[in-house]
Motif scaffolding. Structure first.
Motif, mmCIF file in Angstrom:
data_model
loop_
_atom_site.group_PDB
_atom_site.id
_atom_site.type_symbol
_atom_site.label_atom_id
_atom_site.label_comp_id
_atom_site.label_asym_id
_atom_site.label_seq_id
_atom_site.Cartn_x
_atom_site.Cartn_y
_atom_site.Cartn_z
ATOM 1 N N LEU A 86 11.612 -0.323 5.315
ATOM 2 C CA LEU A 86 11.509 -1.774 5.168
ATOM 3 C C LEU A 86 11.638 -2.191 3.702
ATOM 4 O O LEU A 86 12.347 -3.146 3.371
ATOM 5 C CB LEU A 86 10.193 -2.288 5.739
ATOM 6 C CG LEU A 86 9.940 -3.792 5.631
ATOM 7 C CD1 LEU A 86 10.971 -4.566 6.440
ATOM 8 C CD2 LEU A 86 8.536 -4.119 6.089
ATOM 9 N N GLY A 87 10.992 -1.457 2.809
ATOM 10 C CA GLY A 87 11.094 -1.752 1.389
ATOM 11 C C GLY A 87 12.505 -1.551 0.860
ATOM 12 O O GLY A 87 13.000 -2.352 0.060
ATOM 13 N N LEU A 88 13.171 -0.507 1.315
ATOM 14 C CA LEU A 88 14.561 -0.281 0.919
ATOM 15 C C LEU A 88 15.475 -1.364 1.464
ATOM 16 O O LEU A 88 16.427 -1.785 0.803
ATOM 17 C CB LEU A 88 15.029 1.101 1.385
ATOM 18 C CG LEU A 88 14.399 2.282 0.653
ATOM 19 C CD1 LEU A 88 14.790 3.583 1.345
ATOM 20 C CD2 LEU A 88 14.822 2.293 -0.793
ATOM 21 N N SER B 30 2.412 3.714 9.010
ATOM 22 C CA SER B 30 3.658 4.468 9.138
ATOM 23 C C SER B 30 4.431 4.392 7.822
ATOM 24 O O SER B 30 5.093 3.401 7.531
ATOM 25 C CB SER B 30 4.504 3.905 10.276
ATOM 26 O OG SER B 30 5.740 4.561 10.326
ATOM 27 N N VAL B 31 4.323 5.446 7.037
ATOM 28 C CA VAL B 31 4.925 5.462 5.707
ATOM 29 C C VAL B 31 6.441 5.400 5.808
ATOM 30 O O VAL B 31 7.098 4.679 5.033
ATOM 31 C CB VAL B 31 4.465 6.717 4.930
ATOM 32 C CG1 VAL B 31 5.203 6.837 3.609
ATOM 33 C CG2 VAL B 31 2.969 6.674 4.702
ATOM 34 N N ALA C 287 0.833 -1.205 0.000
ATOM 35 C CA ALA C 287 0.000 0.000 0.000
ATOM 36 C C ALA C 287 0.868 1.254 0.000
ATOM 37 O O ALA C 287 0.567 2.219 -0.714
ATOM 38 C CB ALA C 287 -0.922 -0.002 1.217
ATOM 39 N N VAL C 288 1.940 1.240 0.774
ATOM 40 C CA VAL C 288 2.841 2.392 0.799
ATOM 41 C C VAL C 288 3.514 2.554 -0.560
ATOM 42 O O VAL C 288 3.698 3.668 -1.044
ATOM 43 C CB VAL C 288 3.885 2.248 1.929
ATOM 44 C CG1 VAL C 288 4.986 3.279 1.815
ATOM 45 C CG2 VAL C 288 3.210 2.354 3.284
ATOM 46 N N PHE D 112 -2.654 7.633 0.470
ATOM 47 C CA PHE D 112 -3.709 6.728 0.899
ATOM 48 C C PHE D 112 -3.263 5.927 2.122
ATOM 49 O O PHE D 112 -4.024 5.760 3.079
ATOM 50 C CB PHE D 112 -4.091 5.765 -0.230
ATOM 51 C CG PHE D 112 -5.038 4.686 0.192
ATOM 52 C CD1 PHE D 112 -6.381 4.951 0.373
ATOM 53 C CD2 PHE D 112 -4.585 3.397 0.418
ATOM 54 C CE1 PHE D 112 -7.257 3.963 0.767
ATOM 55 C CE2 PHE D 112 -5.444 2.404 0.816
ATOM 56 C CZ PHE D 112 -6.783 2.678 0.993
ATOM 57 N N ALA D 113 -2.022 5.445 2.105
ATOM 58 C CA ALA D 113 -1.505 4.675 3.233
ATOM 59 C C ALA D 113 -1.434 5.540 4.488
ATOM 60 O O ALA D 113 -1.746 5.073 5.585
ATOM 61 C CB ALA D 113 -0.127 4.114 2.897
ATOM 62 N N ARG D 114 -1.056 6.796 4.328
ATOM 63 C CA ARG D 114 -0.985 7.700 5.481
ATOM 64 C C ARG D 114 -2.371 7.923 6.070
ATOM 65 O O ARG D 114 -2.544 7.964 7.285
ATOM 66 C CB ARG D 114 -0.355 9.022 5.046
ATOM 67 C CG ARG D 114 -0.010 9.933 6.181
ATOM 68 C CD ARG D 114 0.800 11.132 5.732
ATOM 69 N NE ARG D 114 2.164 10.723 5.379
ATOM 70 C CZ ARG D 114 2.690 10.826 4.172
ATOM 71 N NH1 ARG D 114 1.977 11.329 3.178
ATOM 72 N NH2 ARG D 114 3.923 10.450 3.931
#
Length: 74
Positions: A61-63, A54-55, A40-41, A47-49
């Motif tokens: 985490l994605g990085l 927690s964006v 979602a982020v 939208f996620a915010r």
């Protein structure tokens, strides 16, 4: 080097095994609640915010996951 050996079929099977060992857990992870939030982020931060996600945490985490895959590729 894997490609310096004479049996290329074994090398290809070995590489496919490594690929499946990495892609399958990632696919299963993305179906969890944390994985859905990460997706979602990635798709829409505003939208996620608004959904109280927690964006910043999920961006890091994605990085981290991307860095792990880059390290394995190198």
């Amino acid at each position: 080097s894997l490609f310096s050996q004479s049996n290329a079929f074994v090398n290809i099977l070995f590489l496919l095994f490594i690929l499946m060992a990495l892609v399958l857990p990632l696919g299963l992870f993305l179906r969890t609640e944390v994985g859905l939030r990460l997706r979602a982020v990635g798709l829409n931060q505003s939208f996620a915010r608004r959904q109280s996600i927690s964006v910043d945490y999920y961006t890091v985490l994605g990085l981290f996951i991307a860095g792990c895959f880059t390290g394995v590729a190198g």
